[in-house]
Design an enzyme around this catalytic site. Structure first.
Site, PDB file in Angstrom:
ATOM      1  NE  ARG A  39     -10.434  -5.173   4.352  1.00 35.93           N
ATOM      2  CZ  ARG A  39      -9.218  -4.166   4.252  1.00 35.93           C
ATOM      3  NH1 ARG A  39      -8.822  -3.566   3.270  1.00 35.93           N
ATOM      4  NH2 ARG A  39      -8.418  -4.578   5.258  1.00 35.93           N
ATOM      5  CB  THR A  73      -0.764  -0.402   1.229  1.00 36.13           C
ATOM      6  OG1 THR A  73      -1.889  -1.178   0.946  1.00 36.13           O
ATOM      7  CG2 THR A  73      -1.640   1.190   1.427  1.00 36.13           C
ATOM      8  N   GLY A  77      -5.442  -3.709   8.215  1.00 39.89           N
ATOM      9  CA  GLY A  77      -6.252  -2.624   8.052  1.00 39.89           C
ATOM     10  C   GLY A  77      -7.407  -2.877   9.401  1.00 39.89           C
ATOM     11  N   GLY A 133     -10.862  -1.106   3.985  1.00 40.71           N
ATOM     12  CA  GLY A 133      -9.971  -0.957   5.052  1.00 40.71           C
ATOM     13  C   GLY A 133      -9.809   0.347   5.678  1.00 40.71           C
ATOM     14  CG  ASP A 134      -5.888   1.207   7.342  1.00 38.74           C
ATOM     15  OD1 ASP A 134      -5.814   0.090   6.690  1.00 38.74           O
ATOM     16  OD2 ASP A 134      -4.665   1.885   7.240  1.00 38.74           O
ATOM     17  CB  THR A 150       0.885   0.642   5.096  1.00 37.34           C
ATOM     18  OG1 THR A 150       0.699  -0.341   4.323  1.00 37.34           O
ATOM     19  CG2 THR A 150       2.278   0.758   5.699  1.00 37.34           C
ATOM     20  N   GLY A 151      -0.560  -1.465   6.371  1.00 37.25           N
ATOM     21  CA  GLY A 151      -0.421  -2.987   7.426  1.00 37.25           C
ATOM     22  C   GLY A 151      -2.042  -3.338   7.626  1.00 37.25           C
TER      23      GLY A 151
HETATM   24  N1  ASP Z   1      -4.033  -1.347   5.118  1.00 34.72           N
HETATM   25  C1  ASP Z   1      -4.407  -1.822   4.049  1.00 34.72           C
HETATM   26  C2  ASP Z   1      -5.801  -2.299   3.984  1.00 34.72           C
HETATM   27  O1  ASP Z   1      -5.984  -2.849   5.154  1.00 34.72           O
HETATM   28  C3  ASP Z   1      -3.397  -2.851   3.341  1.00 34.72           C
HETATM   29  C4  ASP Z   1      -2.001  -2.395   3.444  1.00 34.72           C
HETATM   30  O2  ASP Z   1      -1.601  -1.380   4.078  1.00 34.72           O
HETATM   31  O3  ASP Z   1      -1.183  -3.310   2.922  1.00 34.72           O
HETATM   32  O4  ASP Z   1      -6.691  -2.277   3.177  1.00 34.72           O
END
Ligand code: ASP
Length: 293
Positions: A186, A158, A212, A188-189, A209-210
């Site tokens: 869906r 991301t 979510g 995410g954050d 990032t990470g």
């Molecule tokens: N945070 C992102 C999500 O959950 C994914 C990511 O950062 O790799 O959609």
């Protein structure tokens, strides 16, 4: 006044052969932002320009090259915010646009809303003359191969950007295809204010990032900016927020931060976090795929 910019290209384990492409992609994105900041452009313009570069680069999970949902489709989330008037714009589950971050900016500037989703977001993009494309043309063959090889739900690569401009205004943005094999719809954050990004001139700005589903439950981006408001420096605010996440709900994440005085910060509890940054004091960008300490 001094300016600063930092981008990220995801928190996860980056295979050895992908490290250089991450460094190159993040550096090009920072330089696109720097070219604008040097000319006196706003932090918001720099954030949009940097993220557009990353959305075009199939190394990253945003725009072209996004991860595919359980039906093999690309559904993208993106959002940005500026810290002077706390204006924000975002799109979620959008399909068939080349640059979700630019549509997010138009939501901020052309509507009275903050977040548009799915068909409504696409319709708005069309009305605004955004670059449209066939949804399947956003699928890169590498992502299609990964999607076929495993049905594990996971995110990576991301992208995000945080900038401070010469007038002292902060901006932050994040853009993603989300997680591989996510359920259609869906979110995410990444497109959510205070969760995937936040900016406030009184304290600083950050992009996440990470995982979510973990980041969301702690409203991590807002937590980090709030903690800088209470006096923590950028690195400490970022590290403490990730520690709270790990303790309370688990999960892996990373973040990039610029603090009130223009200091650059970052933290991650994943193996790697791809970043590149430059400030008005530096003559060239630094890129790093920092291993966890
Ligand atoms: N945070 C992102 C999500 O959950 C994914 C990511 O950062 O790799 O959609």
């Amino acid at each position: 006044m001094a300016w600063a910019i930092i981008v990220h290209g995801g928190a996860h384990t980056i295979p050895a052969e992908k490290i250089e492409p991450h460094n190159v992609g993040c550096t090009l994105a920072v330089e696109a932002g720097v070219a604008l900041l040097e000319k006196g452009a706003s932090a918001l313009e720099a954030v949009e320009a940097a993220i557009r570069v990353l959305e075009d680069d199939p190394v990253f999970n945003a725009g072209f090259g996004s991860m595919l949902n359980s039906e093999g489709d690309v559904e993208m989330d993106a959002g940005l915010m500026e810290g002077e008037h706390l204006r924000a714009g975002a799109v979620a589950s959008i399909r068939g646009v080349r640059h979700p971050i630019s549509v997010a900016r138009q939501v901020m500037e052309k509507t009275e809303h903050v977040l548009l989703s799915a068909a409504g977001a696409h319709h708005f993009a069309e009305q605004q003359g955004a670059e449209l494309c066939a949804p399947q043309s956003m699928v890169h063959e590498d992502q299609r191969r990964k999607w076929e090889a495993s049905n594990k739900k996971r995110g990576s690569d991301t992208v995000g950007c945080v900038a401070l401009d010469a007038r002292g205004t902060f901006a932050a943005g994040t853009s993603t295809g989300g997680i591989m094999h996510k359920m259609p719809g869906r979110i995410g954050d990444s497109p959510l204010v205070g969760l995937g990004f936040y900016a406030d001139n009184s304290a600083g700005a950050c992009s996440m990032t990470g995982d979510g589903e973990s980041i969301m439950r702690l409203a991590l981006a807002h937590r980090i900016v709030q903690s800088m408001q209470s006096g923590a420096d950028a690195d400490r605010a970022a590290e403490e927020a990730l520690a709270v996440m790990a303790r309370r709900v688990g999960g892996e994440a990373g973040c990039i931060v610029i603090g009130r005085h223009g200091e650059i910060g970052q933290a991650h509890n994943s193996v790697h976090l791809a970043t590149a940054w430059r400030t008005s004091e530096m003559t060239a960008a630094i890129a790093s795929v920092k291993k966890q300490r």
